[in-house]
Write an enzyme that holds these catalytic residues in place. Structure first.
Site, PDB file in Angstrom:
ATOM      1  N   GLY A  54       0.826  -1.202   0.000  1.00 34.32           N
ATOM      2  CA  GLY A  54       0.000   0.000   0.000  1.00 34.32           C
ATOM      3  C   GLY A  54       0.864   1.256   0.000  1.00 34.32           C
ATOM      4  O   GLY A  54       2.012   1.249   0.454  1.00 34.32           O
ATOM      5  N   GLU A  75      -0.949  -9.431   5.416  1.00 34.97           N
ATOM      6  CA  GLU A  75      -0.180  -9.731   6.632  1.00 34.97           C
ATOM      7  C   GLU A  75      -0.239 -11.214   6.983  1.00 34.97           C
ATOM      8  O   GLU A  75      -0.286 -11.596   8.152  1.00 34.97           O
ATOM      9  CB  GLU A  75      -0.678  -8.873   7.811  1.00 34.97           C
ATOM     10  CG  GLU A  75      -0.456  -7.394   7.640  1.00 34.97           C
ATOM     11  CD  GLU A  75       1.006  -7.014   7.452  1.00 34.97           C
ATOM     12  OE1 GLU A  75       1.869  -7.718   8.005  1.00 34.97           O
ATOM     13  OE2 GLU A  75       1.284  -6.040   6.745  1.00 34.97           O
TER      14      GLU A  75
END
Length: 670
Positions: free
Chosen positions: A184, A427
């Protein structure tokens, strides 16, 4: 929240509540002072004209969402600085209200880039980089995931090869799959990033390490030589974030750009390994606990919307000529929504526990004392997977429970869903996360069989599996916990026995692991489910709840436990732990709990204390003015700003009147 213009249905729902909503709200957030502070900060955002004039997120293109996200992020950061807010939780309260479920293009700068410098850099590196990063001269992100590798960090292909002649690292993306892909804030926002790359020095590989890399000019934001960077294109959601790709073509960076708090490369290329390779686990625990909390909040907000709407929406007369009842009166609606409400409470408490536990042991971790880390790391990995699966599935059920209106962006539910569901893969992909937890459980089982005492929560492993359930009509909380402990212990043992059997049959360790992986997943899920039940029970027995609130929360907790058993009944009955009669107790209790919770349903979602600005929902408004809100939303749609849309002249008019085709072509040229 204002009581003005509240619909009679919602006003009546709130008047029926048997507990103090404020007492529960204070309990969930951690005290009266914190609740007041949260409301104060959120009210600043609610009253700010800057946010009121913003275009509706739902009517923006992806480019407009990114533009708006960046504008909001910069404004929010300036406001936080003006208010002198440095506390992470307080900053979140303000951000959540100002840009709910709109992931900031600067989000990874303060969530990953700055913390990584703080955690992984030497004092000299901090002195150099932190002032620049804190003043936003350096805008950074964290680039780990690659096109061909995500959760398997050891398989990353990006290389950082040390050249002792020039005292530089050479960063290279040797294959197509080695390009960084998905980080991101990378595509257009950042001018620096922390890059995870395979370290090579003196002809040897030393595994993944972190490197500070400048990718754009700090003067004009142009891309630097040796670098290719851009956005990856439109996603399922996250339109406000410029997830990107990044390739290196033998880019040289100074030796000092390797983050060297724990590992070092000397000028001559000598590698110094960290004292403990697990020191980075602390950051993982923190990130994963925040994901658990994010998932819980998303599910809680979906419950607020769907339950308030179910109290306002009336559908299908119960008998000929009778009044249409609120759809919340239907037992089938309660069956779908009330367990999700209970799950939202449970997951919020679980995230809170992991986060607070991390804060308690963080000082020990910083000093290298990792005694408590393996259990916490395994729990956070499993809960990350468990919570995001539960929340993603639950939000979709909430949407369906709102009927056709739930499909509209006006409901607020699609926005919440596309924000939460990526948590299943970022993650750490969830199956891999569960298997990390399972690996720890297998170690615990082996230690238990050797007679060693297990730490904390995992002491249930290796317990006597021959005992029977103590479940009775009362459905005591202690018996619920015992049932979940028995299920988890049995599934852990079954997975261990499966692995042992395969190894004894001639399989190699990795083959036995793969051949047992489904049962390992079952065991890890049961472990996480047990934690959520036990933690819920422990939390509601705290003295900070009034007796009336505790009574209501006991019902919510019981529903969470009972519903979980009935949804996974085979795992509880397989070895005869439950009898058929006890299953009957559980089924009857679940239906009785629906009746207990029904008068408090709206009050229970009110206690989550989400203002309308956070919900961004026509259906979940505190005042219940659903239909006026839907009408206003429809009128505000860009396509309704002109009576005759341009496509009429381009397409419809030639269809209706073919002789006007030439006119349409002239219009198209304009």
């Amino acid at each position: 929240m204002s009581q003005e213009n509240v619909t009679p249905d919602l006003a009546r729902e709130r008047s029926k509540a048997t507990f103090d909503v404020e007492n529960l709200a204070e309990f969930m957030i951690g005290g009266r002072d914190r609740l007041k502070r949260k409301r104060f900060l959120q009210n600043i955002a609610i009253q700010d004209p800057f946010f009121k004039k913003q275009k509706s997120w739902a009517f923006c293109s992806v480019e407009e969402q990114y533009d708006m996200g960046l504008s909001k992020s910069i404004y929010i950061q300036k406001k936080l600085q003006e208010m002198g807010i440095t506390d992470m939780q307080e900053a979140f309260y303000y951000r959540e209200c100002a840009a709910a479920h709109e992931n900031s293009p600067l989000g990874l700068h303060y969530a990953m880039f700055l913390p990584t410098i703080n955690k992984q850099a030497t004092p000299e590196q901090k002195k150099k980089w932190l002032p620049l990063a804190e003043s936003y001269k350096m805008i950074g992100t964290y680039a780990q995931t690659e096109l061909g590798h995500g959760t398997f960090i050891r398989g990353l292909e990006t290389r950082a090869t040390y050249d002792p002649k020039t005292k530089e690292f050479i960063l290279d993306s040797p294959t197509l799959t080695s390009m960084k892909y998905w980080p991101g804030c990378l595509g257009k926002t950042s001018n620096h990033c922390v890059v995870m790359a395979q370290l090579y020095t003196q002809g040897k590989s030393h595994g993944p390490h972190m490197f500070m890399v400048q990718i754009r000019s700090m003067e004009d934001h142009s891309v630097l030589p040796g670098i290719e960077v851009g956005v990856i294109g439109n996603k399922f959601g996250y339109g406000t974030n410029d997830n990107g790709f990044l390739r290196f073509d033998k880019l040289r960076i100074p030796r000092e750009n390797m983050l060297m708090r724990y590992s070092q490369v000397h000028e001559d290329g000598t590698y110094v390994k960290p004292q403990n390779a697990k020191l980075a686990y602390g950051s993982m625990v923190l990130i994963r606990s925040s994901i658990v909390s994010d998932a819980a909040r998303g599910l809680a907000q979906a419950c607020v919307i769907s339950i308030r709407y179910s109290a306002v929406r009336r559908q299908t007369e119960a008998y000929p000529g009778g009044e249409e009842p609120q759809i919340l009166e239907y037992q089938t609606q309660q069956y779908r929504l009330f367990p999700l409400l209970a799950s939202a409470y449970s997951l919020q408490l679980a995230g809170k526990y992991v986060f607070n536990t991390y804060l308690e042991v963080n000082d020990q971790i910083e000093k290298g004392n990792l005694e408590s880390m393996p259990e916490l790391h395994a729990l956070s990995a499993g809960l990350k997977a468990f919570s995001t699966y539960e929340a993603s599935a639950g939000i979709e059920v909430c949407r369906i429970c709102c009927g056709g209106h739930g499909y509209s962006q006006a409901s607020g539910l699609p926005k919440i869903y596309v924000d939460v569901v990526p948590g299943c893969t970022y993650e750490g992909e969830n199956t891999v996360m569960m298997l990390q937890t399972a690996r720890y459980l297998m170690k615990c089982y082996s230690r238990a069989k050797q007679g060693q005492k297990l730490p904390g929560f995992v002491q249930y492993i290796g317990q006597n599996l021959n005992k029977k359930s103590c479940m009775s009509e009362e459905i005591a909380l202690g018996c619920l916990v015992m049932a979940y402990e028995h299920r988890a212990a049995r599934l852990v043992e079954a997975a261990a026995m499966r692995m042992q059997s395969l190894i004894q049959g001639g399989k190699k360790q990795h083959e036995a692991w793969n051949g047992s992986s489904v049962q390992l997943l079952w065991a890890a899920k049961a472990h996480c489910h047990l934690f959520c039940v036990k933690n819920f029970v422990d939390a509601i027995q705290a003295k900070s709840l009034s007796s009336k609130t505790a009574t209501v929360m006991k019902s919510v907790c019981q529903l969470y436990g009972v519903h979980g058993i009935l949804e996974n009944l085979g795992e509880f009955m397989q070895d005869g732990f439950f009898s058929g009669e006890q299953v009957g107790y559980l089924q009857r209790k679940m239906l009785a709990l629906f009746e207990d919770i029904r008068p408090n349903a709206v009050a229970l979602v009110d206690a989550f204390d989400y203002p309308d600005m956070v919900l961004s929902s026509c259906l979940g408004r505190y005042d219940g003015q659903v239909y006026q809100a839907l009408y206003d939303y429809a009128k505000s749609a860009p396509m309704n700003q002109t009576e005759i849309h341009s496509t009429y002249y381009k397409h419809l008019r030639p269809l209706i009147n073919p002789e006007t085709t030439s006119d349409a072509m002239q219009f198209a040229k304009l």
